[in-house]
Scaffold this active site. Structure first.
Site, short mmCIF file in Angstrom:
data_model
loop_
_atom_site.label_atom_id
_atom_site.label_comp_id
_atom_site.label_asym_id
_atom_site.label_seq_id
_atom_site.Cartn_x
_atom_site.Cartn_y
_atom_site.Cartn_z
N ASP A 16 -37.90 -36.69 -44.23
CA ASP A 16 -38.16 -35.64 -43.24
C ASP A 16 -37.74 -34.30 -43.88
O ASP A 16 -38.50 -33.74 -44.67
CB ASP A 16 -37.35 -36.01 -41.98
CG ASP A 16 -37.61 -35.11 -40.79
OD1 ASP A 16 -38.50 -34.27 -40.86
OD2 ASP A 16 -36.90 -35.26 -39.78
N ARG A 76 -37.05 -50.96 -33.44
CA ARG A 76 -37.26 -51.08 -34.89
C ARG A 76 -38.17 -52.26 -35.24
O ARG A 76 -38.73 -52.33 -36.32
CB ARG A 76 -35.92 -51.29 -35.61
CG ARG A 76 -34.96 -50.12 -35.54
CD ARG A 76 -33.75 -50.43 -36.41
NE ARG A 76 -32.63 -49.53 -36.21
CZ ARG A 76 -32.46 -48.38 -36.87
NH1 ARG A 76 -33.34 -48.00 -37.76
NH2 ARG A 76 -31.41 -47.62 -36.63
N PHE A 92 -42.20 -37.16 -33.85
CA PHE A 92 -41.19 -38.21 -33.92
C PHE A 92 -41.86 -39.57 -33.81
O PHE A 92 -42.64 -39.82 -32.90
CB PHE A 92 -40.12 -38.04 -32.83
CG PHE A 92 -38.88 -38.80 -33.17
CD1 PHE A 92 -37.96 -38.27 -34.05
CD2 PHE A 92 -38.67 -40.08 -32.66
CE1 PHE A 92 -36.82 -39.00 -34.41
CE2 PHE A 92 -37.54 -40.81 -33.02
CZ PHE A 92 -36.61 -40.26 -33.90
N GLU A 152 -36.95 -46.20 -48.87
CA GLU A 152 -36.57 -45.44 -47.67
C GLU A 152 -37.72 -45.45 -46.67
O GLU A 152 -38.89 -45.48 -47.06
CB GLU A 152 -36.19 -44.01 -48.12
CG GLU A 152 -35.96 -42.99 -47.05
CD GLU A 152 -34.72 -43.21 -46.22
OE1 GLU A 152 -34.57 -44.30 -45.65
OE2 GLU A 152 -33.90 -42.27 -46.11
N ASP A 153 -37.37 -45.43 -45.39
CA ASP A 153 -38.40 -45.46 -44.36
C ASP A 153 -39.18 -44.15 -44.29
O ASP A 153 -40.40 -44.15 -44.30
CB ASP A 153 -37.80 -45.80 -42.99
CG ASP A 153 -36.61 -44.92 -42.60
OD1 ASP A 153 -36.20 -44.06 -43.41
OD2 ASP A 153 -36.10 -45.08 -41.48
P1 IMP Z 1 -34.03 -36.29 -43.57
O1 IMP Z 1 -32.65 -36.31 -44.14
O2 IMP Z 1 -34.25 -35.10 -42.68
O3 IMP Z 1 -35.11 -36.42 -44.61
O4 IMP Z 1 -34.12 -37.47 -42.55
C1 IMP Z 1 -34.36 -38.72 -42.91
C2 IMP Z 1 -33.81 -39.69 -41.88
O5 IMP Z 1 -33.96 -39.21 -40.53
C3 IMP Z 1 -34.59 -40.95 -41.98
O6 IMP Z 1 -33.97 -41.83 -42.87
C4 IMP Z 1 -34.61 -41.44 -40.56
O7 IMP Z 1 -33.48 -42.26 -40.34
C5 IMP Z 1 -34.48 -40.22 -39.70
N1 IMP Z 1 -35.79 -39.79 -39.16
C6 IMP Z 1 -36.48 -38.68 -39.51
N2 IMP Z 1 -37.62 -38.58 -38.81
C7 IMP Z 1 -37.65 -39.66 -38.02
C8 IMP Z 1 -38.61 -40.12 -37.04
O8 IMP Z 1 -39.67 -39.52 -36.77
N3 IMP Z 1 -38.30 -41.29 -36.41
C9 IMP Z 1 -37.17 -41.99 -36.67
N4 IMP Z 1 -36.26 -41.60 -37.57
C10 IMP Z 1 -36.49 -40.44 -38.23
MG MG Z 2 -33.34 -43.85 -42.41
#
Ligand code: IMP
Ligand code: MG
Length: 185
Positions: free
Chosen positions: A106, A168, A155, A102-103
């Protein structure tokens, strides 16, 4: 479409640092998964550059697959709870040692949901490898077994991560100056 130079606040992680850390992660994964049935599952689309570089640093035989998830309530930059499968895996994961690639983690909702969904398919094991970890924003507790970098609550874009689907391709992780970024319609 703006050139990223117009709104780049700072390069948080330069390309060479990303590659150096990914080499370390690859070596660690190669050691830990030696003799296992390693199956990398990339979460699209953000994880795609990370997967491509990480797998080239993994020296043991392994397979790959892809899945995409989307959060209920489209267009949001923040996930709120449960996600659904937008594109499912091609292969079954039963008896495989799944490593989710996973990238960024958050709030943790996305990866926690993926882990929950895939657990029902009885993989032999399942662990998480995330390039970036926004630790301060975590809302659900999900173990990250391999982690590239802890980053502040800003962000970020580049290296797979998008800003309204663009940028990207950039080889580094950058932060956005919201005063200088103009989202498209
Ligand atoms: P989570 O479900 O809140 O953990 O969010 C994860 C997803 O939100 C990641 O897989 C990203 O696609 C997106 N995301 C969260 N923070 C960022 C950011 O700073 N830049 C770009 N995408 C983000
Ligand atoms: Mg993602």
């Amino acid at each position: 479409m703006q050139d990223y130079h117009d709104f780049l606040a700072e390069i948080l992680i330069p390309a060479d640092e990303l590659q150096g850390r990914i080499a370390e992660l690859g070596a660690e994964i190669s050691r830990d998964y030696a003799g296992k049935n390693l199956h990398l599952v990339c979460i699209l689309r953000g994880g795609v550059l990370f997967l491509a570089d990480l797998m080239r640093q993994i020296s043991i035989p392994h397979t790959i697959d892809f899945m995409a998830v989307s959060s209920y309530g489209a267009g949001a930059r923040q996930t709120t709870g449960q996600v659904r499968i937008a594109l499912d895996l091609k292969e079954e994961i039963q008896d495989r040692d799944v490593l989710l690639v996973e990238d960024i983690v958050d709030s943790g909702f996305t990866i926690a949901s993926v882990v929950e969904l895939l657990s029902t398919r009885h993989p032999r094991s399942m662990q998480v490898c995330a390039l970036l970890d926004k630790v301060e924003r975590r809302e659900v507790n999900v173990p990250i077994n391999y982690r590239g970098f802890v980053i502040p609550d800003k962000f970020v874009f580049g290296y797979g991560l998008d800003l309204d689907e663009y940028y990207r391709n950039l080889p580094f992780i950058g932060t956005v100056d919201p005063n200088r970024y103009q989202p498209n319609e």
